[in-house]
Design an enzyme around this catalytic site. Structure first.
Site, short mmCIF file in Angstrom:
data_model
loop_
_atom_site.label_atom_id
_atom_site.label_comp_id
_atom_site.label_asym_id
_atom_site.label_seq_id
_atom_site.Cartn_x
_atom_site.Cartn_y
_atom_site.Cartn_z
N ASP A 209 0.85 -1.19 0.00
CA ASP A 209 0.00 0.00 0.00
C ASP A 209 0.89 1.24 0.00
O ASP A 209 2.11 1.15 0.12
CB ASP A 209 -0.90 0.01 1.24
N ASP A 211 0.63 3.68 2.32
CA ASP A 211 0.48 4.33 3.61
C ASP A 211 -0.54 5.47 3.45
O ASP A 211 -1.23 5.55 2.43
CB ASP A 211 1.83 4.80 4.16
#
Length: 289
Positions: A209, A211
């Site tokens: 991902d 973040d």
């Protein structure tokens, strides 16, 4: 000395395919019980061992992983080279979900973990300016590329305590002010302990991902993380399968000195060393003690 590759698998990596004579073994450690049994065998003639960092079924949180027991157990099995495979968030657009980052630096923000095998009764200070092994890291990069994985060579891993993800303010600080590339919860104190145990260590961070700093990703979506983990796990297995051919069966001394990290590290005078602590260090520091 024979090469013995140890894989510490993180989120999404709980097994290793293709091992010959594979068996799960219990390894007792004076530093506690390791995360799980260790899967041992051979891959293309090279000894390999696999340890699920969180335990099969993901039973250990990042803070509670028995890091000292894990590294000690691998050392007792004869492991010479440790490769950490773990999930991470990215602070960089070019390091997208599904990419791998072979880390070469760390910022340690953990605070609730035992970070050393040494202490009162036997004090030691190992060098850690370059916390990963360039030789082992290069092998991981080559193996990942051969497995058609998008891999970035070098990057700074911000190790946070967790288990919660970052606040937006923290994420922006780590990215913009501190210059970190990825963020995770498990490579510290693992890398420090591997250095104390004189084991070469490489970190392969698998991006799941962006973040929460990213304007299109307000917060970490756990469902998306889990979906990405599955694909990353398959890529990691392909990468691991390419390591034996690159590391070979005969282990020569590390050109960067990882396997001699304790040469000048122990400060406590021999007559002042605690026998009980020395007994616990029988595997980690056997070469110098």
């Amino acid at each position: 000395m024979d090469t013995h590759i140890g894989i510490i698998g993180g989120s999404g990596i709980y097994q290793m395919d293709g091992l010959e004579d594979a068996r799960w073994v219990d390894v007792e450690s004076p530093w506690g019980t390791p995360s799980d049994q260790i899967l041992t065998g051979r891959l293309e003639g090279v000894n390999m061992s696999f340890l699920p960092r969180h335990g099969r079924g993901h039973v250990h949180s990042p803070t509670d992983v028995p890091y000292r027991a894990n590294i000690d157990a691998l050392k007792r099995l004869g492991v010479t080279d440790v490769i950490s495979v773990s999930a991470c968030g990215s602070f960089r657009e070019e390091m997208a979900p599904g990419d791998f980052v072979v880390v070469d630096q760390f910022i340690d923000r953990t605070f609730a973990r035992q970070k050393s095998f040494f202490g009162s009764g036997c004090v030691a200070h190992v060098g850690f300016a370059h916390p990963t092994c360039p030789r082992l890291s290069s092998a991981c990069v080559d193996a990942a590329r051969a497995a058609d994985v998008t891999v970035h060579e070098g990057g700074t891993y911000l190790a946070m305590e967790g288990p919660q993800f970052s606040t937006l303010a923290e994420s922006r600080m780590y990215r913009d002010q501190w210059g970190a590339h990825v963020i995770g919860m498990t490579n510290m104190p693992e890398a420090k302990l591997a250095r104390e145990a004189e084991l070469c260590y490489a970190s392969v961070a698998m991006v799941t991902d962006f973040d929460c700093w990213h304007p299109d990703h307000d917060e970490v979506d756990v469902a998306q993380v889990i979906a990405t983990l599955t694909g990353n796990g398959d890529k990691a297995k392909r990468m691991v399968a390419g390591l034996p051919a690159r590391l070979g069966t005969d282990r020569t001394p590390c050109p960067h000195g990882c396997d001699r990290a304790l040469d000048m590290a122990i400060m406590t005078a021999p007559e002042k060393r605690d026998p009980a602590l020395l007994g616990k260090l029988d595997a980690v520091a056997r070469r110098v003690l």
